[in-house]
Write an enzyme that holds these catalytic residues in place. Structure first.
Site, PDB file in Angstrom:
ATOM      1  N   GLY A  84       0.826  -1.198   0.000  1.00  0.00           N
ATOM      2  CA  GLY A  84       0.000   0.000   0.000  1.00  0.00           C
ATOM      3  C   GLY A  84       0.860   1.246   0.000  1.00  0.00           C
ATOM      4  O   GLY A  84       2.082   1.172   0.058  1.00  0.00           O
ATOM      5  N   GLY A 122       0.865   2.546   7.767  1.00  0.00           N
ATOM      6  CA  GLY A 122       1.061   1.691   8.944  1.00  0.00           C
ATOM      7  C   GLY A 122       1.554   0.289   8.660  1.00  0.00           C
ATOM      8  O   GLY A 122       1.444  -0.592   9.503  1.00  0.00           O
ATOM      9  N   LYS A 123       2.123   0.070   7.503  1.00  0.00           N
ATOM     10  CA  LYS A 123       2.588  -1.277   7.153  1.00  0.00           C
ATOM     11  C   LYS A 123       3.693  -1.730   8.108  1.00  0.00           C
ATOM     12  O   LYS A 123       3.649  -2.816   8.672  1.00  0.00           O
ATOM     13  CB  LYS A 123       3.117  -1.311   5.705  1.00  0.00           C
ATOM     14  CG  LYS A 123       2.060  -0.941   4.686  1.00  0.00           C
ATOM     15  CD  LYS A 123       2.576  -1.031   3.291  1.00  0.00           C
ATOM     16  CE  LYS A 123       3.684  -0.050   2.961  1.00  0.00           C
ATOM     17  NZ  LYS A 123       3.279   1.355   2.999  1.00  0.00           N
ATOM     18  N   SER A 160      -5.299   4.318 -17.934  1.00  0.00           N
ATOM     19  CA  SER A 160      -6.572   4.571 -17.246  1.00  0.00           C
ATOM     20  C   SER A 160      -7.184   5.946 -17.513  1.00  0.00           C
ATOM     21  O   SER A 160      -8.326   6.194 -17.150  1.00  0.00           O
ATOM     22  CB  SER A 160      -6.399   4.345 -15.748  1.00  0.00           C
ATOM     23  OG  SER A 160      -5.573   5.347 -15.216  1.00  0.00           O
ATOM     24  N   LYS A 190      -7.993   5.593  -5.797  1.00  0.00           N
ATOM     25  CA  LYS A 190      -8.546   6.636  -6.666  1.00  0.00           C
ATOM     26  C   LYS A 190      -9.853   7.185  -6.092  1.00  0.00           C
ATOM     27  O   LYS A 190     -10.112   8.394  -6.111  1.00  0.00           O
ATOM     28  CB  LYS A 190      -8.805   6.071  -8.065  1.00  0.00           C
ATOM     29  CG  LYS A 190      -7.516   5.824  -8.847  1.00  0.00           C
ATOM     30  CD  LYS A 190      -7.828   5.149 -10.162  1.00  0.00           C
ATOM     31  CE  LYS A 190      -6.573   5.021 -11.021  1.00  0.00           C
ATOM     32  NZ  LYS A 190      -6.812   4.229 -12.219  1.00  0.00           N
TER      33      LYS A 190
END
Ligand SMILES: Nc1ncnc2c1ncn2[C@@H]1O[C@H](COP(=O)(O)OP(=O)(O)OP(=O)(O)O)[C@@H](O)[C@H]1O
Length: 820
Positions: free
Chosen positions: A390, A395-396, A713, A756
């Site tokens: 992420g 907070g990983k 995208s 997104k």
């Protein structure tokens, strides 16, 4: 063998001696001839010998102890000095009768009689001729018998075969003397000096290490050549026995010598070391050995350690090798080997710790608790390695720390960012100057246990260089099949990493080496909404910062409203790292005021924020309005989280050319081309005057120009922007979109949806257009996050335009109807 007693004769104290007698240990052929010519008496006193056989010509000493024997010798000595000598059949027989002795014997001459100090009588005898007893004539006071001579069949002295046998006997005798430690080497001269062949054979037979039985057999062989052959056979046997014995002895001696040599050298070295450096490392080495004994090593490691320690002992302390070897030994002692902390598998407690340290992140926590549950049940650590993926600051890394606390394990963190050299992971070979173990083992050493929680931070930032590929080394670390024997170049011995709990963190999945990615279970951690950030700030970041600055809530309070101001006005991120820094700034300000006794507001006001953090930074990512044609809000995903981006297009008179600016990547440029071609092909259907396409140039731009952008995208946003420009129609208010386009007019799904969507919400977007297939992603998002958002799921590009383009013309719309 030549009897030592003969050579030691001089040492005997001679008490009684026949002055006429001469000591003739060796017999010349002349003596022999003389001896052969002597006639034998018919009747003779017979002396039984206990443990030897007398051969003709040979001189031997015998000890007479029995009364009968002493009487016989005294009588004979006084008379003619000639006696008959036979060997006893049983040497233990004290008073042998005629049947207890061999009947073939030797006539002997008494050369000397010596009274020994111990009361015994030693008699020196010389053998003369062989005889056979015809009949015993007397048994008392000693044996007497009628005898006849045993004729000797002699080969001619020139007989080649006999000569060869005699030569061989000489040669072998010399060899045996050499091999035998108990025969003085002077005996060699005696052998060499013997000239008479019969005497040589008798001399050797007499002195050989044979039993009485064997010697008697030799004496009884009438033919001299046969006797010589038999003697040779015995000699051969004797030599072989000696050689084997010497061989064994030399081996035993070699081992001893080696040990003694080493001990001697070590002692010497110790002395030299002490003299040179004044320091003896012996005590240190012994200390190391004692420490080693306490380690929970397996046999292999223990043996290896002992070997290496002995190597250190042998190394000169002044050589560079000593330092290297000592480092090596110290690493062994410092590394934890099979030293485990006991796991606390109380999952309720684990949940509490995770909740205490982290707000939200429900899915992640759930997944981690499941992981711990599997570990608890299997208890072999062979579950997949977790990879928390992420944007930064979500907070990983800190979740890894909480897992360690929950399990009661040690926690270590190793950042892999920018690591390019395989040796960083595996270490350098010991032979390199300044060699060290790799960072994996260094960290394990720090942890002091063999089962820590090991966070491998930023696994996506590993890169390769000419110094090897660190990912392949990491593969071994993370593969449960291989990490039981992880090979570090410095350690040189497999180290068991299988009980370590590895947690990797990553900002992006695409840059993780595929093989590494396969070995991990990816857990996605998305960014936080504004509300969540405020909550995290209130419950975690502010208390943490207060504590770090030595303050309490009595010293400083920041209200929700102010926190929101900080979040919205001063941070633009998916995580909370920037937010934490801003809060730290506010707390620091208060701390300074307290320290300097200045007045300040305990309750932080908006003005305080403005004073400390200065003006809020420009809000770029806020939706503006739809006054201008061709400006569409797209949704982007970057490694720092989601963001909105504006796609701008503008038409100007020209010849239908197209320009693209904004640092667009190939894929993005292709999207523009696809969109334009689609518009050209479907102009009429889209309500665009085909002449406009030919008479106007179109320019596409994506701010900010300095930031490189790529990816498919933005396809539908490009299309919408161009259609809006070519039609001068307004785009629907507060709408954003993301999706890939194809020439057939289809909309394809894209990634990074959660990020997104959060970015869109932050930017005050109300409606979002997405591909139908992205609906799944939306359903996975917590309803709170998407509250107030409307989603339009589409399949075709025409649907996008139907939703996004209104029928209203923009302000100051260009008049495109008239042809120029
Ligand atoms: N949900 C949360 N609750 C409480 N604190 C949080 C939460 N998420 C992040 N934090 C705090 O934010 C800070 C940054 O988090 P951390 O360093 O773990 O981020 P990260 O995701 O590992 O970032 P990076 O990818 O840059 O390594 C830490 O102080 C952490 O405690």
């Amino acid at each position: 063998m030549p009897n030592q007693k003969i050579l030691a004769l001089d040492n005997l104290s001679l008490q009684e001696m026949d002055p006429d007698a001469e000591l003739i240990p060796l017999m010349t052929p002349e003596d022999e001839e003389e001896m052969n010519n002597e006639a034998l008496p018919e009747d003779i006193a017979i002396l039984p010998l206990r443990n030897t056989v007398l051969f003709p010509g040979v001189v031997i000493p015998i000890t007479a102890g029995r009364d009968k024997s002493i009487k016989l010798i005294n009588d004979a000595n006084a008379k003619g000095k000639i006696i008959g000598v036979v060997a006893q059949i049983d040497e233990n027989e004290e008073d042998p009768s005629p049947s207890d002795v061999h009947h073939i014997g030797t006539v002997a001459r008494i050369m000397r009689v010596l009274k020994m100090p111990d009361g015994n009588t030693t008699v020196i005898l010389q053998g003369k001729k062989r005889f056979e007893v015809e009949a015993f004539t007397q048994e008392e006071p000693y044996l007497r018998a009628k005898i006849k001579e045993v004729a000797e069949e002699r080969p001619d002295d020139k007989n080649v075969e006999f000569k060869t046998i005699v030569d061989s006997i000489k040669e072998l005798a010399i060899q045996i003397i050499k091999e035998s430690p108990s025969i003085p080497t002077e005996a060699t001269f005696a052998i060499k000096n013997i000239e008479s062949n019969p005497f040589l054979i008798n001399f050797v037979s007499s002195n050989m290490n044979l039993s009485v039985e064997e010697k008697q057999k030799l004496l009884s062989i009438p033919n001299l050549k046969d006797r010589a052959l038999e003697t040779l056979r015995f000699m051969n046997l004797e030599l072989q026995k000696l050689e084997v014995r010497n061989d064994i002895q030399s081996k035993v001696r070699f081992d001893l010598d080696q040990q003694q040599r080493e001990y001697f050298l070590q002692q010497q070295m110790k002395t030299i070391q002490e003299e040179l450096g004044g320091v003896s490392y012996e005590a240190e080495i012994e200390e190391m050995r004692a420490k080693g004994l306490k380690k929970k090593w397996d046999d292999k490691t223990a043996k290896h350690f002992e070997k290496e320690l002995s190597k250190l002992q042998r190394t000169n302390p002044n050589s560079p090798d000593f330092g290297i070897q000592r480092n090596y030994i110290e690493l062994f002692l410092e590394l934890p080997w099979n030293e485990f902390t006991k796991d606390n598998f109380d999952l309720k407690r684990a949940q509490k710790i995770l909740d205490r340290d982290h707000y939200g992140l429900e899915d992640v926590k759930k997944r981690i608790i499941e992981h711990l549950a599997v570990l608890k049940l299997r208890n072999d650590m062979k579950s997949p390695i977790l990879c928390l993926y992420g944007p930064p600051g979500v907070g990983k890394t800190s979740i890894g720390k909480s897992v360690a606390e929950a399990l009661g394990r040690e926690y270590i963190r190793m950042s892999l960012g920018g690591l390019r050299d395989e040796a960083e992971i595996r270490g350098h070979r010991k032979t390199y100057i300044g060699a060290m173990p790799g960072r994996i083992l260094q960290n394990i050493k720090k942890a002091k246990t063999s089962n820590p929680v090991f966070v491998l931070d930023e696994i996506d930032k590993l890169s390769t260089s000419h110094n090897g590929d660190p990912s392949s080394a990491l593969l071994e670390v993370l593969d449960p099949e291989q990490n039981k024997e992880f090979h570090d170049n410095f350690l040189e011995l497999g180290y068991d990493l299988s009980k370590v709990m590895f947690i990797a963190t990553s900002n992006s999945l695409s840059t993780i080496q595929p093989a590494l990615r396969d070995r991990m279970e990816i857990i996605e951690m998305t960014g936080y909404t504004i509300e969540e950030k405020i909550e995290i700030a209130k419950t975690h970041l502010l208390p943490k910062q207060l504590k770090e600055h030595g303050l309490t809530t009595k010293d400083l309070q920041i209200g929700k409203k102010q926190l929101e101001k900080i979040v919205v006005g001063y941070t633009r991120e998916s995580g909370v790292r920037g937010l934490e820094k801003k809060i730290a700034q506010v707390v620091r300000h208060a701390a300074k005021s307290i320290a300097m006794d200045e007045t300040y507001n305990v309750k932080v006001s908006d003005a305080d924020i403005l004073e400390v953090l200065k003006s809020p930074r420009m809000e770029r990512d806020k939706y503006e309005n739809n006054d201008v044609a061709g400006v569409v809000t797209g949704l982007a995903w970057t490694s720092v989280g989601g963001d909105i981006l504006f796609i701008e297009s503008l038409i100007s008179k020209g010849k239908g050319a197209m320009t693209m600016t904004g640092n667009l990547g190939t894929v993005m440029k292709e999207s523009v081309t696809i969109a334009l071609e689609y518009i050209r092909a479907n102009a009429e259907f889209l309500g665009i005057n085909p002449d406009v396409l030919n008479n106007y140039n179109i320019h596409i731009h994506v701010p900010e120009g300095a930031t490189p952008k790529d990816g498919p995208s933005a396809g539908i946003a490009m299309l919408t922007s161009m259609v809006s420009s070519f039609t001068q129609k307004r785009i629907k208010k507060n709408i954003a979109m993301t999706g890939e386009i194809t020439l057939r007019g289809k909309v394809l799904p894209v990634g990074g949806i959660k990020e997104k969507i959060l970015a869109a919400k932050r930017a005050n977007i109300k409606e979002i257009i997405l591909c139908k297939e992205n609906k799944r992603d939306i359903e996975e998002i917590k309803p709170d996050y998407i509250e107030g958002l409307t989603f339009h799921y589409v399949d075709k590009m025409s649907e996008v335009l139907d939703i996004a383009i209104t029928n209203q013309k923009v302000k100051n719309a260009k008049n495109l109807e008239s042809k120029n």
